[in-house]
Design an enzyme around this catalytic site. Sequence first.
Site, PDB file in Angstrom:
ATOM      1  N   ASP A   1     -19.978   7.377  71.363  1.00 47.66           N
ATOM      2  CA  ASP A   1     -20.976   7.332  70.312  1.00 47.66           C
ATOM      3  C   ASP A   1     -20.508   6.473  69.137  1.00 47.66           C
ATOM      4  O   ASP A   1     -19.312   6.402  68.860  1.00 47.66           O
ATOM      5  CB  ASP A   1     -21.194   8.775  69.821  1.00 47.66           C
ATOM      6  CG  ASP A   1     -22.567   8.965  69.199  1.00 47.66           C
ATOM      7  OD1 ASP A   1     -23.357   8.000  69.185  1.00 47.66           O
ATOM      8  OD2 ASP A   1     -22.834  10.085  68.734  1.00 47.66           O
TER       9      ASP A   1
ATOM     10  N   HIS B   1     -27.890   4.271  65.807  1.00 49.88           N
ATOM     11  CA  HIS B   1     -27.148   5.139  66.731  1.00 49.88           C
ATOM     12  C   HIS B   1     -26.976   4.320  67.997  1.00 49.88           C
ATOM     13  O   HIS B   1     -27.963   3.768  68.499  1.00 49.88           O
ATOM     14  CB  HIS B   1     -27.929   6.385  67.146  1.00 49.88           C
ATOM     15  CG  HIS B   1     -28.479   7.200  66.025  1.00 49.88           C
ATOM     16  ND1 HIS B   1     -27.964   8.423  65.702  1.00 49.88           N
ATOM     17  CD2 HIS B   1     -29.510   6.989  65.185  1.00 49.88           C
ATOM     18  CE1 HIS B   1     -28.671   8.939  64.702  1.00 49.88           C
ATOM     19  NE2 HIS B   1     -29.615   8.080  64.366  1.00 49.88           N
TER      20      HIS B   1
ATOM     21  N   LYS C   1     -36.195   1.791  69.782  1.00 52.01           N
ATOM     22  CA  LYS C   1     -34.905   1.768  70.476  1.00 52.01           C
ATOM     23  C   LYS C   1     -34.917   0.866  71.692  1.00 52.01           C
ATOM     24  O   LYS C   1     -35.973   0.516  72.219  1.00 52.01           O
ATOM     25  CB  LYS C   1     -34.515   3.182  70.905  1.00 52.01           C
ATOM     26  CG  LYS C   1     -35.524   3.798  71.858  1.00 52.01           C
ATOM     27  CD  LYS C   1     -35.010   5.105  72.453  1.00 52.01           C
ATOM     28  CE  LYS C   1     -36.048   5.666  73.419  1.00 52.01           C
ATOM     29  NZ  LYS C   1     -35.556   6.751  74.244  1.00 52.01           N
TER      30      LYS C   1
ATOM     31  N   CYS D   1     -24.036  12.674  64.884  1.00 51.75           N
ATOM     32  CA  CYS D   1     -24.506  11.930  63.709  1.00 51.75           C
ATOM     33  C   CYS D   1     -24.213  12.601  62.355  1.00 51.75           C
ATOM     34  O   CYS D   1     -23.685  11.931  61.454  1.00 51.75           O
ATOM     35  CB  CYS D   1     -25.985  11.617  63.793  1.00 51.75           C
ATOM     36  SG  CYS D   1     -26.708  11.708  65.415  1.00 51.75           S
TER      37      CYS D   1
ATOM     38  N   HIS E   1     -22.082   5.066  65.058  1.00 52.82           N
ATOM     39  CA  HIS E   1     -23.159   4.916  64.077  1.00 52.82           C
ATOM     40  C   HIS E   1     -22.818   3.744  63.190  1.00 52.82           C
ATOM     41  O   HIS E   1     -21.714   3.671  62.660  1.00 52.82           O
ATOM     42  CB  HIS E   1     -23.319   6.200  63.267  1.00 52.82           C
ATOM     43  CG  HIS E   1     -23.773   7.333  64.135  1.00 52.82           C
ATOM     44  ND1 HIS E   1     -22.897   8.258  64.654  1.00 52.82           N
ATOM     45  CD2 HIS E   1     -24.991   7.637  64.632  1.00 52.82           C
ATOM     46  CE1 HIS E   1     -23.575   9.099  65.419  1.00 52.82           C
ATOM     47  NE2 HIS E   1     -24.844   8.748  65.436  1.00 52.82           N
TER      48      HIS E   1
ATOM     49  N   GLN F   1     -19.911  11.644  74.506  1.00 55.81           N
ATOM     50  CA  GLN F   1     -20.617  10.376  74.333  1.00 55.81           C
ATOM     51  C   GLN F   1     -19.650   9.330  73.797  1.00 55.81           C
ATOM     52  O   GLN F   1     -18.795   9.656  72.980  1.00 55.81           O
ATOM     53  CB  GLN F   1     -21.729  10.530  73.300  1.00 55.81           C
ATOM     54  CG  GLN F   1     -22.878  11.398  73.707  1.00 55.81           C
ATOM     55  CD  GLN F   1     -23.880  11.498  72.569  1.00 55.81           C
ATOM     56  OE1 GLN F   1     -23.528  11.905  71.473  1.00 55.81           O
ATOM     57  NE2 GLN F   1     -25.111  11.122  72.831  1.00 55.81           N
TER      58      GLN F   1
ATOM     59  N   ARG G   1     -25.401  20.516  74.938  1.00 61.35           N
ATOM     60  CA  ARG G   1     -26.858  20.606  74.917  1.00 61.35           C
ATOM     61  C   ARG G   1     -27.324  21.542  76.020  1.00 61.35           C
ATOM     62  O   ARG G   1     -26.807  21.512  77.130  1.00 61.35           O
ATOM     63  CB  ARG G   1     -27.486  19.229  75.125  1.00 61.35           C
ATOM     64  CG  ARG G   1     -27.138  18.287  73.997  1.00 61.35           C
ATOM     65  CD  ARG G   1     -27.750  16.915  74.206  1.00 61.35           C
ATOM     66  NE  ARG G   1     -27.266  15.999  73.187  1.00 61.35           N
ATOM     67  CZ  ARG G   1     -27.509  14.703  73.176  1.00 61.35           C
ATOM     68  NH1 ARG G   1     -28.229  14.162  74.139  1.00 61.35           N
ATOM     69  NH2 ARG G   1     -27.034  13.940  72.208  1.00 61.35           N
TER      70      ARG G   1
HETATM   71 ZN   LIG Z   1     -26.439   9.602  66.395  1.00 66.21          ZN
END
Ligand SMILES: [Zn+2]
Length: 627
Positions: free
Chosen positions: A372, A500, A454, A323, A374, A370, A352
């Site tokens: 991912d 996200h 979410k 992010c 945004h 990911q 992580r």
């Molecule tokens: Zn994010």
Amino acid sequence: MQNDNSKFKIDKIRHSLSHLLAMAVLEKFPNVKFGIGPAIENGFYYDFDFNFNAELRRTECGTTRKSQRKSALSPRKSAITEGDLVEIEKWIRDLIKKDLKFKKEIVSFAEAKKLFKNQPYKLELIKELNKNKEKISIYTTGSRKPVLGQGESVFIDLCAGPHVKSTLRQSSGQAYEINPDAFKLTKIAGAYWRGDEKNPMLTRIYGVAFNTKKELDDYLQKQAEAEKRDHRLLGQKLDLFHFDEEFGMGLPLWHPKGALLRQIIEDYCIQEYLQNGYQLLRTPHIARLDLWKKSGHWDFYRENMYSPMKVEEEKYVVKPMNCPGHILIYNHQPKSYRDLPLRYAELGTVYRFEKSGVLHGLIRVRGFTQDDAHIFCAPEQLGQEITACLKLGLKILNAFGFKEYDIYLSTRPKKYIGSPKNWEKATAALKYALGKTNLKYQIDPGEGVFYGPKIDLKIKDSLGRPWQCTTIQVDFNLPEKFELVYIDQKGKKQQPIMIHRALLGSLERFIGVLLEHFAGALPLWLSPIQVEIINVGSAHRQYAKEIYSRLLENNIRTNLSDENLTVSKRIRDAEIQKVPYILVVGDKEIQNQTVNVRHRGQPASAEEIKIEKLIEKIKKEVENKTI
Ligand SMILES: [Zn+2]
Ligand SMILES: [Zn+2]
């Protein structure tokens, strides 16, 4: 879905079985020392120390600390093995049939100490309860005056309960409260006392238990099927990836076919993103610690992050999320309402921290990628953007053959930031999107992240097991922390909302699930090798090579088999590798300008067809993503 009441009931049965297990073990091993014995998902366990005195003696002989620690690494020789479990089950069954009662009592500290004087682990727990001024409650199983370890069919345990009243159901007098045919002891494992590796390792006996024998049989059958489909085994067998201690735990190394499989998935995702108005970004793997302080990750997420490293005079960390990088790109130039919504996507690799004990194949790793993205949008665009995310997610999951989901909407937790009004709006937008896509969902009250509500979507695999996959989160926090703005129609500064979203979640975990879902037999469009060509003799090699080239020209992933092996061995190998199409070419095929095709899983269906026809068939199947 079990309701709370029936879950409570089966948990009571499972927990009661753990006491009966301890009771059975005690009858046969009067010197055994007890750890704890809770109910767990699908069953129960109990921890035992069969060698407590032996260990004590070893310590008294003056072994060094170091060698003690070494001995704690392997389970101490236990008095029982998995071969004994059937016998212990029989003892438990005998106990169930005795119609034993479970009775709860609150006892004083002095009484408890006396009752458990030969049980060092229980004494440790009792002392703690006393120190914390908590009630000490015991459960007596059996009908006589309780004396631990003595007397027939009596057993006392330190326990808060709850338990079944009796092993036999009172009302009918016939039926069992605990069905003696619906439980099974499954395995033995080593477990440190209180999960601490500095403590002695105990022997943990696991069991599973259900209401009916059918439920038990179904569960065991599913387990056996799941073992066959274990993606860690398939990863080896199909030569896709491995984990190497020399490289580091939880960090998969992708082999050529595994890397190719990933690439196919990534290419597909990117194609979908571009068709859906996303822009692609790339951000580096490390970033300054100050950035993570500003974003709040260093405060709220530190336990999942790796320690900072020093680069010249600055501290850097490997990124646990993508992010902040995307935010800096948003902020690099002023934005107006005409720029929104902005959809930034990155197949971003993050790291992580996970404890070594919870790592599990590709499902739980320390570094993963990911899918991912945004999305930065104006408040009034939130509903439509979330809907679009969900629709795209469903389309992609469908292409991989996942059509069943468990969906959760998580709402405002106790600790949150942002105004309640904004939370309401965001939650309404998520509900709107779920309504638009006709998805059934459950509300998880208070389970939202502190920065926004979410949607979580779990996919169900072919064995009906749910796996965490898609997540769509609304965020009020980061736009505020990084002072994100856009200029609205009236020329005024406004704060965008950030979404996200990851659709597959982690590519690693998704591939693990994919392998288990298909038991390794991936659909044609995903198979790293789609076609294997086998020439019968050396005279047919040239023809095989021609076909190989033609398939490659048509972007069909093909392997020309090693001709030093026998034909039957090569066919068998390709079958083990789950190659969808195996082509055999010999005299007849050369003469007819054809190939002999075997379809995966249908060896009897071998047919001779023209190469053009095969290419056309494969292309169509790939294009339709036929499952
Ligand atoms: Zn994010
Ligand atoms: Zn208990």
